[in-house]
Design an enzyme around this catalytic site. Structure first.
Site, mmCIF file in Angstrom:
data_model
loop_
_atom_site.group_PDB
_atom_site.id
_atom_site.type_symbol
_atom_site.label_atom_id
_atom_site.label_comp_id
_atom_site.label_asym_id
_atom_site.label_seq_id
_atom_site.Cartn_x
_atom_site.Cartn_y
_atom_site.Cartn_z
ATOM 1 C CG ASP A 13 -7.819 5.259 6.425
ATOM 2 O OD1 ASP A 13 -6.636 5.469 6.101
ATOM 3 O OD2 ASP A 13 -8.354 5.763 7.427
ATOM 4 C CG ASP A 15 -3.664 4.628 11.560
ATOM 5 O OD1 ASP A 15 -3.488 3.484 12.013
ATOM 6 O OD2 ASP A 15 -2.738 5.323 11.099
ATOM 7 C CE1 TYR A 24 1.393 12.126 12.777
ATOM 8 C CE2 TYR A 24 0.790 12.878 14.971
ATOM 9 C CZ TYR A 24 0.928 13.117 13.617
ATOM 10 O OH TYR A 24 0.600 14.342 13.113
ATOM 11 C CB THR A 55 -2.430 3.802 5.759
ATOM 12 O OG1 THR A 55 -2.292 4.584 6.947
ATOM 13 C CG2 THR A 55 -1.181 2.975 5.561
ATOM 14 C CD GLN A 57 0.996 5.227 8.717
ATOM 15 O OE1 GLN A 57 1.644 5.349 9.746
ATOM 16 N NE2 GLN A 57 -0.331 5.050 8.731
ATOM 17 C CB CYS A 94 1.565 8.446 1.171
ATOM 18 S SG CYS A 94 2.412 9.933 0.567
ATOM 19 C CG ASP A 138 -11.032 7.400 9.668
ATOM 20 O OD1 ASP A 138 -10.264 7.442 8.679
ATOM 21 O OD2 ASP A 138 -10.659 7.689 10.814
#
Length: 173
Positions: A13, A15, A24, A55, A57, A94, A138
């Site tokens: 992953d 972030d 963001y 990730t 998005q 995505c 996470d």
């Protein structure tokens, strides 16, 4: 493909795992690597595993930034990783969200975690040994995506990512 032509993979992953989650995030100037992140990717490379980023998005769907911004950040990340002797084999993201303000992104997507689509798409494009692969995330939704894709999910909360990855790879060996 035969079993001998497959390799295990680590799906990261982004972030909250590779970088501190700033909410963001799309600007390199605000990007902060997690401690040991570049070294963790290099460790995965040296172990002969594929290294992938998967990730969500939704900032794209929410109109905070464009897909081109995601691509630019991923190019910058790749450049920074190269300086540390590491590389990502593929970045997947995505941009969709069911409550998007931008119409073309307003949908339930199997690629949006907890859906497995980004992982399964990568496993179709690359010769991944799913039984020896892991996802490091996470959030519970990351682990749900891993389970739905048929791979093991590991929860990373804090600390040094290289240490975490070294322990994870030793469990798989």
């Amino acid at each position: 493909m035969t079993a001998t032509s497959t390799r295990p993979a680590v799906f990261f992953d982004r972030d909250g795992v590779l970088n501190h989650d700033a909410g963001y995030l799309f600007e390199a100037a605000k990007f902060e690597w997690m401690d040991g992140a570049r070294e963790a990717v290099r460790l995965v490379n040296e172990a002969g595993y594929f290294a992938f980023v998967v990730t969500n998005q939704s900032g794209v769907a929410r109109g905070f930034y464009e897909e081109s911004d995601v691509h630019a950040l991923h190019r910058w990340m790749a450049e920074q990783l190269a300086l540390a002797g590491a590389h990502i084999d593929a970045f997947e993201y995505c941009p969709d969200h069911p409550e998007a303000v931008i119409d073309r992104y307003r949908r339930d997507s199997h690629r949006r975690k907890p859906g497995p689509g980004m992982i399964t798409d990568l496993m179709m494009r690359f010769p991944v040994a799913a039984d020896k692969s892991i996802l490091i995330g996470d959030k519970p939704s990351d682990l749900e995506a891993a389970e739905a894709a048929g791979i093991r999910g590991l929860l990373f909360r804090e600390g040094n990512l290289e240490t975490f990855v070294r322990q994870a790879l030793s469990l798989l060996a």
